[in-house]
Design an enzyme around this catalytic site. Sequence first.
Site, short mmCIF file in Angstrom:
data_model
loop_
_atom_site.label_atom_id
_atom_site.label_comp_id
_atom_site.label_asym_id
_atom_site.label_seq_id
_atom_site.Cartn_x
_atom_site.Cartn_y
_atom_site.Cartn_z
N TYR A 142 0.82 -1.21 0.00
CA TYR A 142 0.00 0.00 0.00
C TYR A 142 0.86 1.26 0.00
CZ TYR A 142 -4.51 -2.24 0.18
OH TYR A 142 -5.63 -2.95 -0.17
N GLY A 258 -9.90 -6.37 -4.85
CA GLY A 258 -8.55 -6.72 -5.28
C GLY A 258 -7.81 -7.55 -4.25
N ASP A 259 -8.04 -7.25 -2.97
CA ASP A 259 -7.43 -8.04 -1.90
C ASP A 259 -7.98 -9.46 -1.90
OD1 ASP A 259 -5.90 -5.86 -0.65
OD2 ASP A 259 -7.85 -5.05 -0.14
N ARG A 260 -9.30 -9.58 -2.13
CA ARG A 260 -9.92 -10.90 -2.16
C ARG A 260 -9.37 -11.72 -3.33
NH1 ARG A 260 -12.12 -14.68 0.96
NH2 ARG A 260 -10.21 -15.51 0.08
N ALA A 263 -5.79 -12.88 -2.48
CA ALA A 263 -5.85 -13.96 -1.49
C ALA A 263 -6.28 -15.27 -2.14
CB ALA A 263 -6.81 -13.58 -0.37
#
Length: 463
Positions: A142, A258-260, A263
């Site tokens: 980030y 985007g994080d999902r 992951a």
Amino acid sequence: MSDRQLRIVVVGDTLLDVDVSGTSDRLSPDAPVPVVDVRSDQRRAGGAGLVATMLAKDGHDVTLVTVLGDDAPADQLRSLLPGVRIVDGPSGAPTPVKTRVRVGEHALVRIDEGCDTPPVPAVTPAMRQALDGADAVVVADYGRGLTEAAEMRAALSAVAAHTPVVWDPHPKGATPVAGITVATPNASEAHRFTGIAGSGVAFATDAAADLVARWDVQAVAVTMGDRGALVGSRTPRGADSRFVPAPSVTAGDPCGAGDRLAAGVAVALAAGAEVADAVTAGVEAASAYLAAGGVASLVEGAPPAPIAVPGADRDALRVVHEVRAAGGVVVATGGCFDLLHAGHARTLSAARALGDCLVVCLNSDESVRGLKGPDRPIMGQDDRVELLLALDCVDAVVVFDESTPDEALRRFRPDVWAKGGDYTADELPESVTLAEWGGRVVTVPFHPGRSTTRLAAAIERVG
């Protein structure tokens, strides 16, 4: 997701995210700005902390390698990650806090605190050692300096030689280390990283190939929002490009998608999937996350997600709700739809023309067997759902197990029930059910000579 618990290490910058939600029906007397009456104040780990939260909620053994400030927000973050092992070093800066204020479904303002670019932090031996033994590593950059630290880059480079590493880059962050498995920039980030103009699949193909070479990584997946992702990779014969389409979902808040995805890619790689298949799993995970309500689905004690469509990724109740909220008319029809043919397509198109969305009530495999015998259906319900949703005239599908769709209809109460056939509306058994809430039953043109039975018989003759 894998059937066994995987050890996933998340490396990156952790933020405190605050969602303030409320109502607003007046302007402030001091200035022409809305006054928000706060109804909820939800706090959660953001950035790399959000990735760790998702993976822990999936049941994996998660370690978060990060840096934190010496302040109250850092203490809150630790309490918000009870299922995650945190290995942190000092950031040398305040812990960033991002507060989003929303009224209903609309974002009003975001307030950032402590978000100035900090110095590159020191990396402790414990932070480096936490990478040992991981089944996969996710780097959630980030732009706050952890991935710029030489010690962390060296540790990640060493891990990438034998362990899948997924790198979610940031325009203000460091470039991925050479040799990682896959980087997952979105299209906007890919534009900034490459300077390549254009849009769509053509742009994503060129950008992925450019970044694979520029970063010296095995693959780059340029994510394209609700369209899916374009995976560019190296092969012995040169470059390969593969498009991964996203399942259609109706979604509101895209925060965390985007994080999902990152992951999901990491879990699939850890379970032994090839890169393209892992990106497919990540895209599907992100779509399911959005359909379930996004970050709201991660909050402890959150209400269950709306009824999902078995075998599909569209949420029928969400479609219905949005159409009704806009003052539209909800139309439904039903059937087995075993071997779609031209008669089906014409009937469905005619039904869709009666309103603003069309929900198909589809007999499940069990229901079809009960109605038509043990040799039916010819096509399983998942394939039948997928084919129906591929038609532009179909907005959602609800699968039901009973012999009639009455209980399914009561779940979303369509305004109109449409059916093709050579009978009148009052002969349809659904008329009684629709009358419970004042719905209407109509018939649409019937096309004789076209039937699944005839088509199946013709296929059997051909062999």
